[in-house]
Motif scaffolding. Structure first.
Motif, PDB file in Angstrom:
ATOM      1  N   ASN A   1       0.806  -1.223   0.000  1.00 27.43           N
ATOM      2  CA  ASN A   1       0.000   0.000   0.000  1.00 27.43           C
ATOM      3  C   ASN A   1       0.838   1.271   0.000  1.00 27.43           C
ATOM      4  N   ASP A   2       2.150   1.154  -0.010  1.00 26.20           N
ATOM      5  CA  ASP A   2       3.011   2.336   0.071  1.00 26.20           C
ATOM      6  C   ASP A   2       3.007   3.118  -1.227  1.00 26.20           C
ATOM      7  N   LEU A   3       2.964   4.435  -1.106  1.00 21.21           N
ATOM      8  CA  LEU A   3       3.092   5.327  -2.260  1.00 21.21           C
ATOM      9  C   LEU A   3       4.281   6.259  -2.117  1.00 21.21           C
ATOM     10  N   LEU A   4       4.560   6.722  -0.891  1.00 19.57           N
ATOM     11  CA  LEU A   4       5.611   7.717  -0.694  1.00 19.57           C
ATOM     12  C   LEU A   4       6.988   7.181  -1.061  1.00 19.57           C
ATOM     13  N   VAL A   5       7.370   6.031  -0.524  1.00 19.62           N
ATOM     14  CA  VAL A   5       8.680   5.454  -0.830  1.00 19.62           C
ATOM     15  C   VAL A   5       8.766   5.101  -2.316  1.00 19.62           C
ATOM     16  N   ALA A   6       7.691   4.596  -2.874  1.00 21.50           N
ATOM     17  CA  ALA A   6       7.698   4.228  -4.292  1.00 21.50           C
ATOM     18  C   ALA A   6       7.892   5.452  -5.177  1.00 21.50           C
ATOM     19  N   LEU A   7       7.221   6.554  -4.855  1.00 18.37           N
ATOM     20  CA  LEU A   7       7.395   7.773  -5.647  1.00 18.37           C
ATOM     21  C   LEU A   7       8.801   8.336  -5.508  1.00 18.37           C
ATOM     22  N   THR A   8       9.378   8.234  -4.302  1.00 21.06           N
ATOM     23  CA  THR A   8      10.699   8.819  -4.057  1.00 21.06           C
ATOM     24  C   THR A   8      11.801   8.034  -4.762  1.00 21.06           C
ATOM     25  N   PHE A   9      11.763   6.715  -4.692  1.00 20.75           N
ATOM     26  CA  PHE A   9      12.877   5.905  -5.174  1.00 20.75           C
ATOM     27  C   PHE A   9      12.610   5.214  -6.512  1.00 20.75           C
ATOM     28  N   ALA A  10      11.342   5.014  -6.863  1.00 23.58           N
ATOM     29  CA  ALA A  10      11.047   4.320  -8.122  1.00 23.58           C
ATOM     30  C   ALA A  10      10.502   5.250  -9.187  1.00 23.58           C
ATOM     31  N   GLY A  11      10.010   6.428  -8.808  1.00 21.71           N
ATOM     32  CA  GLY A  11       9.455   7.336  -9.792  1.00 21.71           C
ATOM     33  C   GLY A  11       8.153   6.797 -10.367  1.00 21.71           C
ATOM     34  N   GLY A  12       7.825   7.228 -11.569  1.00 19.27           N
ATOM     35  CA  GLY A  12       6.581   6.804 -12.196  1.00 19.27           C
ATOM     36  C   GLY A  12       6.778   6.003 -13.455  1.00 19.27           C
ATOM     37  N   THR A  13       7.971   5.474 -13.678  1.00 19.61           N
ATOM     38  CA  THR A  13       8.226   4.731 -14.915  1.00 19.61           C
ATOM     39  C   THR A  13       7.605   3.334 -14.837  1.00 19.61           C
ATOM     40  N   PRO A  14       7.064   2.823 -15.924  1.00 19.90           N
ATOM     41  CA  PRO A  14       6.442   1.496 -15.892  1.00 19.90           C
ATOM     42  C   PRO A  14       7.419   0.377 -15.559  1.00 19.90           C
ATOM     43  N   GLU A  15       8.731   0.611 -15.706  1.00 20.46           N
ATOM     44  CA  GLU A  15       9.701  -0.452 -15.454  1.00 20.46           C
ATOM     45  C   GLU A  15       9.782  -0.827 -13.980  1.00 20.46           C
ATOM     46  N   VAL A  16       9.612   0.133 -13.081  1.00 24.09           N
ATOM     47  CA  VAL A  16       9.804  -0.159 -11.653  1.00 24.09           C
ATOM     48  C   VAL A  16       8.680   0.372 -10.772  1.00 24.09           C
ATOM     49  N   ALA A  17       7.821   1.239 -11.246  1.00 24.52           N
ATOM     50  CA  ALA A  17       6.791   1.851 -10.395  1.00 24.52           C
ATOM     51  C   ALA A  17       5.739   0.828 -10.002  1.00 24.52           C
ATOM     52  N   PRO A  18       5.290   0.839  -8.738  1.00 27.15           N
ATOM     53  CA  PRO A  18       4.269  -0.120  -8.295  1.00 27.15           C
ATOM     54  C   PRO A  18       2.868   0.344  -8.651  1.00 27.15           C
ATOM     55  N   MET A  19       1.908  -0.448  -8.230  1.00 29.07           N
ATOM     56  CA  MET A  19       0.519  -0.214  -8.586  1.00 29.07           C
ATOM     57  C   MET A  19      -0.035   1.061  -7.968  1.00 29.07           C
TER      58      MET A  19
END
Length: 324
Positions: free
Chosen positions: A255-273
């Motif tokens: 359910n995390d969004l903050l860590v995902a946005l900070t370290f994975a960005g919004g690219t389809p290669e690594v961004a979560p759901m």
């Protein structure tokens, strides 16, 4: 000899009656929570908690025109269901957003599973070492790890991002070289692992330290090494604590969004759901049937994980949170 003297149950009329034995606190609490009123209250709370999820599911299955014109409860009087919303959200996208949720769903699994396994393995080994391998400073290390729980995750995001991208430097001296981890899952795994370890070590340490000392000493007498004891005795016995923390950590990472946005960005290669759902919320503000389909897809995997391991959840957390 009188009848009073012969009777073994005779008591002095002037003696004060014996006070009733006090009810243990655990039994009193169990009796209070198992009363009919408590059961009825829990049923009411469960129904109220389930209604929004039911509305989410029903809305995701309704056609666009029905969602726009009537409430979701009208489905039960005029049922009309379709899976087109799920097909659109998963594989098509559209409305200015290319692609569907499927790559992001795979990314969420690729992030959540390792970010749950890594802290679980490291914390189990650390908890065993701090509980049963006594060495100088072990208590200090345990209390420092316990104190790290108060460090807010938000305070460390920018320093960690700088560390992962450019390394650490003091003046012209390089302490940690730039790792250049952008565009990979690694920074998300590392961030979730680091912030999960303090709580995981604390819970598992308290659980493992309560294992029978006679059992551990018997294993040592039989010549078992620490690794053998950890693998053959500790891990099977602390399965409830491991499963309960795994549920806790998996739900947090999924359910995390903050860590995902900070370290994975919004690219389809690594961004979560969660990142993709935030994009859908901005693009499909009026398309509730698509938003609800995407939201319900994000609920399916956590529900499967929770219900498959839920019998360990309360037992494991309670056993690891108290002593005695």
């Amino acid at each position: 000899m009188s009848e009073q003297q012969l009777s073994p149950t005779a008591v002095d009329d002037g003696a004060a009656p014996a006070a009733p034995a006090p009810v243990p606190a655990v039994k009193a609490a169990r009796r209070a929570f198992s009363s009919p009123i408590s059961s009825l209250l829990m049923i009411v709370v469960t129904v109220l908690w389930t209604i929004p999820t039911l509305g989410l599911l029903v809305t995701s299955l309704r056609p666009k025109q029905d969602v726009a014109s009537t409430g979701w409860w009208e489905f039960f009087t005029h049922p009309s269901a379709t899976l087109d919303n799920y097909h659109t959200v998963l594989f098509e996208g559209g409305f200015g957003v290319s692609g569907g949720l499927m790559p992001y769903l795979v990314n969420s699994l690729a992030i959540s599973v390792p970010a749950t396994v890594f802290p679980l393995v490291l914390a189990a080994m650390a908890a065993y070492a701090l509980a049963w391998v006594k060495f100088r400073g072990s208590d200090v290390i345990f209390f420092v790890i316990f104190a790290l729980q108060v460090v807010p995750l938000q305070m460390a995001l920018i320093p960690l991002l700088q560390l992962f991208s450019g390394g650490a430097h003091i003046g012209s001296v390089t302490i940690v070289p730039g790792l250049d981890l952008s565009g990979t899952y690694a920074p998300v795994w590392l961030a979730h692992t680091m912030f999960a370890l303090p709580l995981a070590v604390f819970l598992l340490h308290n659980f493992i330290s309560q294992l029978p000392r006679d059992l551990m000493e018997a294993a040592v007498v039989d010549g078992a090494s620490h690794f053998k004891i950890f693998r053959s005795i500790v891990l099977p016995l602390c399965a409830p604590a491991l499963a309960s923390f795994a549920i806790f950590q998996f739900l947090w990472v999924w359910n995390d969004l903050l860590v995902a946005l900070t370290f994975a960005g919004g690219t389809p290669e690594v961004a979560p759901m969660t990142v993709r759902l935030a994009q859908l919320s901005g693009s499909f503000g009026g398309r509730w049937e698509l938003l609800t389909a995407g939201a319900f897809l994000s609920l399916i995997v956590p529900l499967i994980v929770f219900f498959s391991l839920q019998r360990y959840f309360v037992r494991g957390l309670l056993a690891g949170s108290v002593k005695g």
